[in-house]
Design an enzyme around this catalytic site. Sequence first.
Site, short mmCIF file in Angstrom:
data_model
loop_
_atom_site.label_atom_id
_atom_site.label_comp_id
_atom_site.label_asym_id
_atom_site.label_seq_id
_atom_site.Cartn_x
_atom_site.Cartn_y
_atom_site.Cartn_z
N TRP A 102 -30.86 -55.89 -74.71
CA TRP A 102 -30.22 -56.59 -75.83
C TRP A 102 -31.16 -57.62 -76.44
O TRP A 102 -31.26 -57.74 -77.67
CB TRP A 102 -28.89 -57.20 -75.41
CG TRP A 102 -27.87 -56.12 -75.19
CD1 TRP A 102 -27.25 -55.82 -74.01
CD2 TRP A 102 -27.39 -55.16 -76.15
NE1 TRP A 102 -26.41 -54.75 -74.18
CE2 TRP A 102 -26.47 -54.32 -75.47
CE3 TRP A 102 -27.64 -54.93 -77.49
CZ2 TRP A 102 -25.81 -53.27 -76.11
CZ3 TRP A 102 -26.98 -53.88 -78.13
CH2 TRP A 102 -26.08 -53.07 -77.43
N ASP A 178 -26.91 -65.19 -77.20
CA ASP A 178 -26.03 -64.02 -77.29
C ASP A 178 -25.21 -63.96 -76.00
O ASP A 178 -25.67 -63.44 -74.99
CB ASP A 178 -26.89 -62.76 -77.47
CG ASP A 178 -26.06 -61.48 -77.43
OD1 ASP A 178 -24.81 -61.55 -77.31
OD2 ASP A 178 -26.67 -60.39 -77.53
N LYS A 202 -16.02 -57.42 -74.90
CA LYS A 202 -16.25 -57.56 -73.46
C LYS A 202 -15.25 -58.54 -72.83
O LYS A 202 -14.49 -58.15 -71.97
CB LYS A 202 -17.68 -58.01 -73.17
CG LYS A 202 -18.73 -56.90 -73.22
CD LYS A 202 -19.28 -56.61 -74.58
CE LYS A 202 -20.21 -55.42 -74.63
NZ LYS A 202 -21.49 -55.70 -75.28
C1 PLP Z 1 -22.51 -55.32 -76.14
C2 PLP Z 1 -23.61 -56.26 -76.45
C3 PLP Z 1 -24.22 -56.29 -77.71
C4 PLP Z 1 -23.86 -55.33 -78.82
O1 PLP Z 1 -22.62 -55.59 -79.31
P1 PLP Z 1 -22.04 -54.83 -80.60
O2 PLP Z 1 -20.78 -55.60 -80.84
O3 PLP Z 1 -21.83 -53.40 -80.23
O4 PLP Z 1 -23.03 -54.98 -81.69
C5 PLP Z 1 -25.21 -57.22 -77.93
N1 PLP Z 1 -25.59 -58.08 -76.98
C6 PLP Z 1 -25.03 -58.07 -75.75
C7 PLP Z 1 -25.49 -59.05 -74.72
C8 PLP Z 1 -24.02 -57.17 -75.45
O5 PLP Z 1 -23.45 -57.16 -74.24
#
Ligand code: PLP
Length: 367
Positions: A102, A178, A202
Amino acid sequence: MTRHYNFCAGPAALPTAVLERAQREMLDYQGRGLSVMEMSHRSDEYVAIAEKAEADLRSLLAVPDNYRVLFTQGGATQQFAAVPYNLLGQGGTANFVETGIWGKKAIQEARHLFGGAHVAASSVANGHTAVPSQEAILLSDDAAYLHVTPNETIGGLAYDYTPRGLRADGVEVPLVADLSSTILSGPLDVSDYGIIYAGAQKNIGPAGLVLVIVRDDLLDRARGDMPTLFSYRELAAAGSMINTPATYSWYLAGLVFEWLKDDIGGLAAMDAINARKSEKLYAAIDQSTLYSNPIAVANRSRMNVPFVLADERLDSDFLREADAAGLLNLKGHRSVGGMRASLYNAVPEAAVDALVAFMADFEQRRG
Ligand SMILES: *Cc1c(COP(=O)(O)O)cnc(C)c1O
């Protein structure tokens, strides 16, 4: 009806109590004679839902008054672009710590849009099994901010400290995190960050919603050439309603916040439950000869636990039998293989107990 245990990395399990409440309110929201999905986002009923969700989130995370909370869309992936657009208006370079897939995607998007992106530290040399230390994070002289991924969802790698964006000239630049796969899993000091963002699917609610928490003074750093919908300043000014927001996801996120406050008892209580869950699973992995996890103990993620079987020819049987036992979505990410159990807030401790028992039984029979 049986609800199986769902270890999916995302979209992930939601609390059963939340889904039951949404079901009760589905056709007729609080006597209004319509569903939340059918409401105008400008109606008094919906604005009350939206405001309650923000108030509950602020109380859960103790968000300071000088931070704005935005309920936006486009996934965490859109924030890979929105963050540099919002923070590079006065020049400078985006800086990153790369700790996995990521973080790397965030770097690639900044490069794609603006050319420069400085990797201040990377764990690529150790195969993303341990995070860089604070001393190893070397910012560029013109760093405008430092972006980190506190929990790498695919690799199962998490920081055991909060990094700081310290430039050689002594300037501390804003920390951007993030937090998609770890927000609300325990207490967090929001004031350590300039910007926090998290895709909802999540630990917050259904897909389609992204939470952004941004410090007031950073609203003035945006580039002039950005899409309006990316602009934190515009989103904040419009109460996240420049256009139609993801109304139902926002409502469901609000129910999850209420559940965390009232049923769980807040983030300290959630933290204790999450600690127990992950300790049980890592202990089971460490005690076995069939299962293993490569991450440095201090950097093991509590939310996403990847593990491999000593003989990968057993993978498909493991997954098939787990599925038949009501343990869903244990397959690892397609880029790394093996297994991954995601233990987000809505995954109950009983799910971990059932998984650990299944793993021991499988090892005894097949290991
Ligand atoms: C799932 C995830 C993403 C991507 O998320 P989307 O909503 O599908 O764009 C980005 N960063 C992390 C840490 C994630 O777990």
